[in-house]
Structures are given as C-alpha cells and as structure tokens.
Scaffold this motif. Structure first.
Motif, mmCIF file in Angstrom:
data_model
loop_
_atom_site.group_PDB
_atom_site.id
_atom_site.type_symbol
_atom_site.label_atom_id
_atom_site.label_comp_id
_atom_site.label_asym_id
_atom_site.label_seq_id
_atom_site.Cartn_x
_atom_site.Cartn_y
_atom_site.Cartn_z
ATOM 1 N N PHE A 265 0.979 -1.297 -0.024
ATOM 2 C CA PHE A 265 -0.108 0.101 0.070
ATOM 3 C C PHE A 265 0.981 1.130 0.117
ATOM 4 C CE2 PHE A 265 -2.045 3.637 2.177
ATOM 5 C CZ PHE A 265 -3.349 3.922 1.580
ATOM 6 N N PHE A 266 1.952 1.150 0.823
ATOM 7 C CA PHE A 266 2.711 2.573 0.919
ATOM 8 C C PHE A 266 3.477 2.701 -0.346
ATOM 9 C CE2 PHE A 266 2.049 2.146 5.512
ATOM 10 C CZ PHE A 266 1.441 3.559 6.032
ATOM 11 N N GLU A 267 3.846 1.681 -0.946
ATOM 12 C CA GLU A 267 4.667 1.913 -2.143
ATOM 13 C C GLU A 267 3.629 2.327 -3.264
ATOM 14 O OE1 GLU A 267 7.475 1.538 -5.171
ATOM 15 O OE2 GLU A 267 7.503 1.401 -3.042
ATOM 16 N N ALA A 268 2.512 1.756 -3.226
ATOM 17 C CA ALA A 268 1.484 2.289 -4.410
ATOM 18 C C ALA A 268 1.203 4.137 -3.946
ATOM 19 C CB ALA A 268 0.129 1.698 -4.077
ATOM 20 N N PHE A 269 1.087 4.269 -2.576
ATOM 21 C CA PHE A 269 0.835 5.667 -2.201
ATOM 22 C C PHE A 269 2.179 6.532 -2.522
ATOM 23 C CE2 PHE A 269 1.258 9.035 1.161
ATOM 24 C CZ PHE A 269 0.134 9.565 0.866
#
Length: 387
Positions: A265-269
């Motif tokens: 999720f944080f990579e996508a964010f």
C-alpha cells in the motif's frame, strides 16, 4: 502610526503623483451629466474622494492609520496631486492609496448608475506623473530573475533599472529601494499603471494577485483516495465519503493491514504521491506570482534547515479570471482589500497577501521604509544646521 491632524503643510510633503479624469474616455451622457453640474470631471471625482475618506483639513487622506505614513490628495488646476509625508513608501502603502481611489470610483459610479444608468471606474482615471520610492525586500538576483528587462543602469556598477509602458524603475541594492518615475502629458489609465507595477515589482504582485492558495495537506487526502481507488478494484467506483467511512470502520475494528499489505500500500501511495507532486509543481510554476511567493518562503527558512518542498508546499489555483493582471482582476483585488479593511474581516479567498509568511515579509518592508525615512529626515536636519 501617524496622528489624524487638522491640517498638513503640503510644502513639506513630497509630490508622488498626479491623476486626472480622462474626459475623452467618458461616454457622452456621463460628460453631459457632469457638465450640467457646472463642474469638470476631475472636480466630480475629487468630490467623491472627499466624501469617501477622512480629511487632514481640506485634504482627503488616501492612506490608512497603520501605514505609518500620511498620503493626501489636493486638487489644483483641474488635476489631483498626491502628496506623501514620507519620501519612501512600502508596497502596502502604495496599494492602499489605490484602494481609496477605488472606493471613490465606486462612489462616483453609484451616483451615475442612479441618475443616468452609467458607470465609472479606475480606467476612467489617468495617471500623468509618478515620482515615488518603494522599499522592497527583493535582492538584485531575484529582481533579475523576476523581470527579464532588469539590467545594470547606464553602465553603473550597482544601480539597476527596468522600463515598461513608459514607467521607469531604478533599483538601489544598497538600501533595497526602487525609484519609480513616469511622466506624460496624456497619461495612462490607472488600471494599466497598476498592471505595469505588478509586472515591474514582485512585492506589488504579491499584494495584488487573486490566485487562491491552499495547503499541500489537502492534496494528500486526494492522493490517498486515488491510491485506494486505483489499487483496490472493489473501491474503484466508491465515492470519497464511502471510502472514508470504510477506512474509519477498519481503524475502529483494529483489523489493520499485515506488513506485506502495508508495504504494497505505501509503495502504491508513494508512486501516486510522486505523480501528484509533479503535477502540482508543474502547475504552481505556471503562475506568475509563484516566483515571488517562493522567494518569500525561502526567506523564512534562512538560518533554518533548507527544505526542498517549496514547489509543493502550497497548491495554487486559478481565480475565476486572470489571477494578476487585467481590469477585472485588479478591480476584484482592490474590492476584496477594501472590504477587508472596512469590515476588519479576513476574506474567504486565501491569496498570497493573506498568508502569514507574506504578512511578515510586508511588515519587515514597512519597518525598513520607516527606518530609511527617519535616516533621511535626520540627514536633512543636519544639512539645514550646517547651512
């Protein structure tokens, strides 16, 4: 802060400008209406100045009490002369003069609308003469970045100048002041003059810009929502409120993501944020006011750890119309400032002039002008003593 006084000695004040009403620009019905009153158009407008301001004796005051300077108007030979108690003005003091002139023009327009369904505005005024010194917080380097025509003046080592529409500006880096001069038998209308000053002086642009500004954190919320929509198919068609509701429920339940899901999720964010930052930076740098705003934000960081997020710290958005220049934008800016001063309420539109960083910057310039004026007066007194 100057005191309200019964009268002023114009002989001890500096003439900084001359304005007239451009009779050629007025519609025939307006000319006819004014001539029936057995006065000139300049008389008509001067009467509105007197009615919309308080006075020092017979002289209408075009400055505000917190300006630390007295500026008055005086009609003579069918022209309105502007006099300043201090030789050097701050940018705010300059703009406040035109806010008062705007109020007088609105008063003139109101009478014409009631009587003959006509109007009157600042474009009906001509400025024929200007001789004023403005304090600034801009460095030589920034002035060169701001104005492509800004260059060394007459092969001087330390005096720079620029010219636009006949208005000449000479920059003295030692005192950080700008001398603005203009002289024309026929003059230019006040709207064009303000437009010229906006292009010549970054401080004036900061005060006159209508560009709306919002903090970067508001876009972070949008970026978060886009991340969820773009990476979780089940949320693709959800509304923002529906996503917010589900996020709140997940947090309340304690069923948080595991470490792998968190990492994904944080990579996508992060990727979504990079895209957003690029778009914001590109958009912000398209606004003519942004270099001046960025310069002020950089000044606030002096002595602190330099930040590289200035391009995205705030999000600039177009006002409905040209954000800086043109008749509509200039009238809107003066209208908002007039309302703010008279009602003592902050406007709903957050523009550059309302930002605390810009207010602090303008306050420093005002104090600098005050110091320079005090030095100048002390020097003048000494010279008189030696004579």
């Amino acid at each position: 802060m100057y005191k309200i006084r019964d009268d002023v000695k114009l002989t001890s004040m500096k003439k900084i400008g001359v304005i007239t009403v451009d009779e050629r620009n007025l519609y025939r019905d307006v000319q006819s209406y004014i001539s029936k009153k057995d006065i000139t158009p300049t008389d008509f407008f001067y009467d509105k100045i007197k009615k919309s301001t308080y006075h020092a004796g017979e002289n209408p005051i075009l400055s505000y009490r917190d300006d630390s300077n007295l500026v008055v108007a005086k009609k003579d030979s069918d022209a309105i002369f502007l006099y300043s108690e201090n030789q050097i003005l701050s940018p705010t003091q300059l703009i406040n003069i035109f806010v008062n002139l705007y109020d007088a023009a609105q008063s003139a327009s109101l009478e014409l609308e009631r009587k003959i369904y006509a109007n009157f505005d600042l474009s009906d005024l001509n400025i024929n003469f200007v001789d004023m010194i403005l304090a600034t917080g801009a460095t030589t380097e920034f002035m060169q970045e701001y104005d492509n025509n800004f260059k060394k003046f007459n092969n001087s080592d330390n005096i720079y100048g620029s010219e636009l529409n006949g208005v000449k500006s000479v920059y003295n880096p030692q005192d950080e002041v700008v001398l603005c001069t203009y002289s024309s038998q026929y003059g230019m209308n006040v709207i064009k003059f303000l437009d010229t000053m906006i292009n010549l002086d970054p401080d004036v642009r900061l005060l006159m810009s209508n560009t709306a500004i919002s903090p970067y954190k508001t876009t972070l919320i949008d970026t978060l929502l886009k991340t969820i929509k773009n990476n979780y198919d089940s949320y693709r068609n959800y509304s923002d409120m529906e996503i917010a509701r589900d996020v709140e429920e997940v947090i309340k339940s304690g069923q948080l993501l595991d470490s792998k899901e968190k990492e994904q999720f944080f990579e996508a964010f992060r990727k979504e944020r990079e895209k957003s930052d690029y778009r914001i930076s590109k958009s912000n740098n398209s606004y003519k006011v942004f270099p001046a705003l960025k310069y002020v934000l950089n000044l606030q960081q002096k002595g602190e750890q330099q930040s590289d997020d200035l391009d995205t710290r705030y999000v600039l958005r177009w006002y409905d119309g040209d954000p800086d220049n043109g008749q509509r934008a200039i009238n809107h800016a003066l209208s908002v400032m007039s309302s703010t001063i008279r009602t003592e309420r902050e406007p709903s539109l957050v523009s550059c002039r309302n930002m605390q960083e810009v207010k602090n910057y303008m306050e420093k310039i005002k104090n600098k002008a005050l110091e320079l004026n005090m030095k100048s007066k002390k020097k003048e007194i000494k010279n008189k003593e030696y004579k």
